[in-house]
Design an enzyme around this catalytic site. Structure first.
Site, PDB file in Angstrom:
ATOM      1  N   GLU A 181      69.660  43.663  15.988  1.00  0.00           N
ATOM      2  CA  GLU A 181      69.778  42.192  15.671  1.00  0.00           C
ATOM      3  C   GLU A 181      70.554  41.883  14.851  1.00  0.00           C
ATOM      4  O   GLU A 181      71.014  40.416  15.139  1.00  0.00           O
ATOM      5  CB  GLU A 181      68.513  41.258  16.407  1.00  0.00           C
ATOM      6  CG  GLU A 181      68.448  42.446  18.132  1.00  0.00           C
ATOM      7  CD  GLU A 181      69.495  42.247  18.581  1.00  0.00           C
ATOM      8  OE1 GLU A 181      69.295  40.413  18.684  1.00  0.00           O
ATOM      9  OE2 GLU A 181      69.312  41.885  19.933  1.00  0.00           O
ATOM     10  N   SER A 461      25.917  46.372  64.549  1.00  0.00           N
ATOM     11  CA  SER A 461      25.247  47.004  64.386  1.00  0.00           C
ATOM     12  C   SER A 461      24.410  47.298  63.194  1.00  0.00           C
ATOM     13  O   SER A 461      23.394  47.892  62.682  1.00  0.00           O
ATOM     14  CB  SER A 461      25.514  48.672  65.333  1.00  0.00           C
ATOM     15  OG  SER A 461      25.501  48.075  66.724  1.00  0.00           O
TER      16      SER A 461
END
Lengths: 765, 221
Positions: A181, A461
């Site tokens: 870069e 239940s």
């Protein structure tokens, strides 16, 4: 014209001189202001550091219940690499009878687990020995590094990152970055005039394509403080700020900031910032374990993570990576033969996003909710807190695998369209209230509606154990063998309607012992017992078990109570823990980003249900599996081990539930449809199938059968529920609260007519 | 049915056995350690367990040697974590927790005990250490709950229970519940007394056995 020309020129010159002077003064003022701005801006740079969320670490010790293939699977999940020899932290060697691991070090809340090389042997169920390599020393206990499972990042920016320090990154990374870069980085003063010139010319020639030319410093300035607008004004501002920044900040600091700031990928709304997170995101391992080719890839895609998305454009990215590898060789960073070898390697990018919210969305959702009240939203999104959770990745994957594998079969069994069923599940520990696994959708990675937490369905239940618990807590009136008449019940409700429940099989069963009414899930005996004991009592016990605001209506006996799977897990874990309520927790510890302990969340414990009656209820719930509605589970559960549970089915079989536990695991499964249409599956035909196999997969331990204090076991004649002895056929040993066992002997008993007690009583009568 | 008809030889034998058991029970009442003598201090007015609970005691054909019954439980109960069958991992964590505690880092100690608990969730000694650590951290309610849990899992271990009742007493004192603390302390004392009595009996029995062995190599009965 000529006449005034000369003074004009003079005035112009004066004006020019004046404006230059003023201009210079203004420029200096501007520069001074800009300098101050750069300094304050930079000093104010606070990395947006989302809270990082970790799974529970795997604890390895002799006796730990894990087999070699599972251990290998765990290492793979953590991003350890299999190889022929240990080459550094994060590698392992799988041999025929042992696994050798070079573990990563990790700073835990209570101390550092140092990197170590160990050899682990397992027998067919558990770890049999751990040996420190290079010595004969055995290791008592070892924690692997915990898996990073996601982050809690702010929803508005979506910025996610894992902060790294320059000193901790492999030197090849910054060197490569500079090489690619900003070759002159070490020597320029913030801008590179040649670079700018080149970029200017290039941009003039090819107006469409913007060329960089800006230094790492300029890029950092742009990313941190400026918009991405392309104008000369901004360019100049950027260059000046870069120069000013370099006056105040060292090169290393700039480099470190760049490494953490740069955007390197996108994951939905989540932006992947910095090399630390990118390494996890693409390779599922920490930066310092990256190979040169992997470093080259990351540096390469920094140019444009959209264009160079390795998951989307692997060929383009390979080209770019290989170019970076060549730049590495040119710069003398790696040798040519290394480059050749590296260039042959595949990209190595994981297809699936490792970690991330997408992996365990339902669990992260719970973590997010639990930390919400503890920390401010902005701190969670930015302070880099490290949140250590209770998630057990193995249990989580087993739960996911079961739901994924079993739903299609359930659909086929009822000739339903594929994908019409939905499911949710929760696994917790019995003691300590750890939430180990959560699934909120059959599409387990889908971060949408979380059924495990948010779907409120009638529990059917599943409510019954609490009715019978209330009865068994009243030993003067009820015990496990109390004979209950199964007969029609009609009740006028407060709203005037008549409530006339039926048994699921629409039959009446004569007189049934209390425990069998639960095991067979008969509705009418349940309602009868419930009415006798009272709605309030049952309500109070459900609340004591951890259910918030249960209703106070008789219909609650049969489960007309809306609750989420997590709510049910809470209630059932109180039963599983002998009546001790521990609020379920998903978080254990929180550390600051620097690894300092911040807070620890110990579980809270309180006995809210009486231990003896809970033991009796659990005994009856074992019968649910032994011979009741859930006996199918016997075929998959480990032989000789007892588990307790309850099926739950709602009207027209819209919801299929199963909740149950052994000695160390509670699991709750719900199966149903989002549109609440009947699924034709009762609890036993649906959720139980997933639950039973899940408990087997989890290697859950059976219940500890030893009765607690205050319980006596008495031989009972099963026909009458009275005391029996060798004179009766098939007496059973039944637990009772002390003093609550029947005193009378059945007629079959030898002792029946002449028990000493009876005899003494007769004497004094 | 008349009384006379009922008195068969079998009944006579049973009654004799019953009386023997009752007498025996009266003798060994004090060292019966599995159940603290202070039954339920909260409701002292409640009638005690009905006295002739003999039918549960399987009427033995001959009275057992008196020394065996009260001693068996003591011998079978582990006195410490190390003796409880805890694995090396738990013992390693216990050492770490001990170090943390010595350094005054009670929170870290608690964390280490919790790690141990995840490995052996039903070990009463770990729960007891959690109770103790919570007490150091001034979480008296949590200390009491964990001590209760330890009692639940202790399955009548008098050493575990007496230490737990002492912890509960301390926790209640810390909360300002002096009456509750007093009750817990007396339960602890009763357990300790029972342990001492049992140990004395054990020592006496051992002495008797050794003297018996010394005096005669006579044939066993």
């Amino acid at each position: 014209m000529i006449r005034i020309q000369s003074p004009l020129l003079r005035w112009l010159l004066i004006g020019l001189a004046l404006s230059i002077s003023i201009g210079l003064v203004v420029l200096s003022f501007w520069l001074v202001r800009l300098d101050r701005e750069v300094r304050t801006l930079y000093a104010g740079v606070r990395w947006v550091l989302p809270a990082q969320v970790y799974a529970a670490p795997l604890e390895l010790y002799p006796g730990a219940r894990i087999k070699l293939p599972e251990l290998k699977r765990e290492l793979d999940r953590l991003g350890y690499r299999a190889s022929d020899e240990l080459t550094g932290p994060g590698t392992y060697v799988l041999a025929a009878d042992e696994i050798r691991i070079d573990t990563r070090g990790f700073a835990f809340w209570d101390g550092v687990q140092a990197e170590s090389r160990v050899a682990i042997r397992c027998d067919d169920s558990a770890v049999s020995a751990i040996r420190a390599m290079g010595s004969d020393q055995s290791v008592d206990l070892l924690r692997l590094d915990p898996m990073l499972i996601g982050s809690i990042y702010p929803s508005h920016s979506g910025e996610d990152r894992v902060l790294v320090k320059l000193a901790d990154v492999p030197p090849l990374l910054p060197a490569t970055l500079i090489r690619v870069e900003d070759r002159n980085f070490e020597h320029h003063f913030g801008v590179s005039p040649i670079g700018i010139l080149r970029a200017l010319i290039n941009n003039q020639l090819h107006s469409g394509k913007k060329q960089g030319g800006s230094t790492l410093t300029q890029q950092l300035i742009r990313n941190l403080f400026l918009t991405n607008e392309q104008s000369y004004g901004r360019k100049i501002r950027e260059a000046l700020m870069a120069i000013l920044l370099e006056r105040h900040v060292s090169k290393d600091e700039i480099l470190e900031a760049y490494l953490n700031e740069v955007w390197l990928g996108q994951d939905g709304s989540r932006a992947i910032h910095g090399f630390g997170l990118a390494s996890q995101f693409y390779f599922n391992k920490p930066l310092n374990e990256l190979r040169p080719a992997e470093i080259a890839l990351l540096v390469g895609i920094a140019k444009g993570p959209t264009v160079y998305n390795p998951r989307k454009y692997p060929e383009r990215v390979k080209e770019r990576r290989d170019l970076v590898l060549r730049l590495m060789t040119d710069g003398g960073l790696i040798r040519e033969d290394e480059r050749e070898a590296e260039a042959l390697s595949s990209l190595g990018v994981l297809n699936n996003v490792a970690g991330g919210v997408e992996r365990y969305p339902a669990f992260i959702d719970l973590v997010r909710r639990q930390v919400k009240g503890l920390y401010r939203e902005e701190d969670l999104g930015s302070e880099g807190l490290r949140i250590f959770t209770t998630l057990d990745p193995r249990a989580q994957e087993m739960l996911e695998a079961r739901i994924i594998a079993d739903l299609p079969g359930l659909e086929a069994s009822r000739k339903m369209k594929a994908d019409s069923l939905q499911a949710a599940g929760v696994v917790t520990s019995v003691e300590g209230g750890d939430v180990l696994a959560i699934v909120g959708d059959r599409n387990v990675r889908y971060p949408g509606f979380n059924r495990a937490l948010d779907s409120q369905r009638p529990i059917g239940s599943l409510a019954k154990p609490f009715v019978f618990l209330a009865a068994l807590a009243d030993p003067g009136r009820y015990n496990l063998y109390s004979q209950i008449l199964d007969e029609p019940v009609e009740l006028r409700q407060p709203n005037g309607q008549l409530w006339a429940p039926k048994n699921y099989d629409r039959q009446l069963h004569g007189t049934v012992p209390l425990f069998a009414a639960l095991a067979k899930s008969y509705n009418l005996p349940t309602v009868k017992v419930g009415l006798d004991i009272g709605v309030d009592r049952v309500h109070d016990l459900m609340q004591a078990a951890g259910l918030e605001n249960p209703p106070r209506l008789p219909s609650m006996f049969l489960g007309a109570i809306n609750a989420s799977p997590l709510d049910v897990a809470q209630m059932y874990s109180t039963l599983a823990a002998s009546g001790y309520l521990t609020p379920l927790l998903a978080i254990r510890e929180v550390m600051t980003k620097d690894g300092k302990p911040l807070s620890r969340y110990s579980f809270k414990l309180k006995q809210t249900l009486p231990e003896g009656p809970v033991y009796l209820t659990t005994w009856a719930m074992q019968k649910v599996i032994e011979f009741g509605t859930a006996r199918w589970a016997v075929s998959v559960l480990p032989a000789g081990q007892k588990f307790a549970g309850k099926t739950g089915t709602t009207d027209d079989a819209r919801d299929s539930w199963f909740a149950g536990y052994g000695a160390d695991r509670v699991a709750v499964i719900w199966v149903g449809r989002d549109d609440n249409k009947p699924v034709g599956l009762d609890g036993a035909a649906g959720a139980l199938r997933i639950w039973g196999r899940l408990m087997r997969d989890l290697d859950a331990r059976g219940i500890d059968l030893a009765p607690p204090a205050g319980i006596e076991e008495v031989s009972i004649d099963p026909q009458t529920g009275l005391r029996g002895d060798e004179g009766c056929a098939g007496v059973v040993l039944v637990p009772f609260l002390e003093g609550a066992a029947p005193s009378d002997y059945a007629s079959c008993a030898n002792a029946g007519q002449s028990s000493p007690l009876e005899w003494l009583k007769d004497i004094f009568r | 049915m008349s009384l006379a008809e009922r008195i068969t030889p079998a009944v006579v034998r049973r009654v004799a056995a019953l009386l023997a058991v009752l007498a025996l029970a009266a003798c060994v009442e004090q060292p019966s350690v599995s159940r603290p003598p202070v039954q339920e201090p909260v409701t002292p007015a409640a009638p005690a367990v009905p006295p002739p609970r003999a039918p549960e005691v399987q009427p033995p054909l001959q009275p057992p040697p008196p020394s065996v019954k009260p001693l068996a439980p003591l011998a079978g109960y582990p006195k410490s974590l190390a003796a409880s069958g805890a694995g090396p991992a738990v013992l390693a964590l216990a050492r770490q927790a001990q170090e943390s505690r010595s350094a005054g880092r009670y929170d870290a100690a608690l964390g280490q005990w919790e790690r141990a608990l995840r490995i052996e969730p039903r070990n009463a000694f770990i729960w007891q250490s959690i109770a103790e650590t919570q007490l150091f951290l001034k979480n008296s309610e949590q200390a009491e709950s964990a001590a209760q849990k330890s009692n639940s899992l202790g399955r009548g271990n008098p050493w575990v229970e007496s230490a737990n009742w002492r912890l509960i007493a301390a926790a209640r004192t810390a909360r300002g519940d002096s009456a509750g603390a007093q009750q817990a302390a007396s339960r602890a004392e009763a357990l300790v007394a029972a342990i001492n009595a049992a140990q004395q009996a054990q020592a006496a029995a051992a002495a008797a056995a050794s003297s018996a062995a010394a005096t005669a190599a006579s044939p066993s009965p």
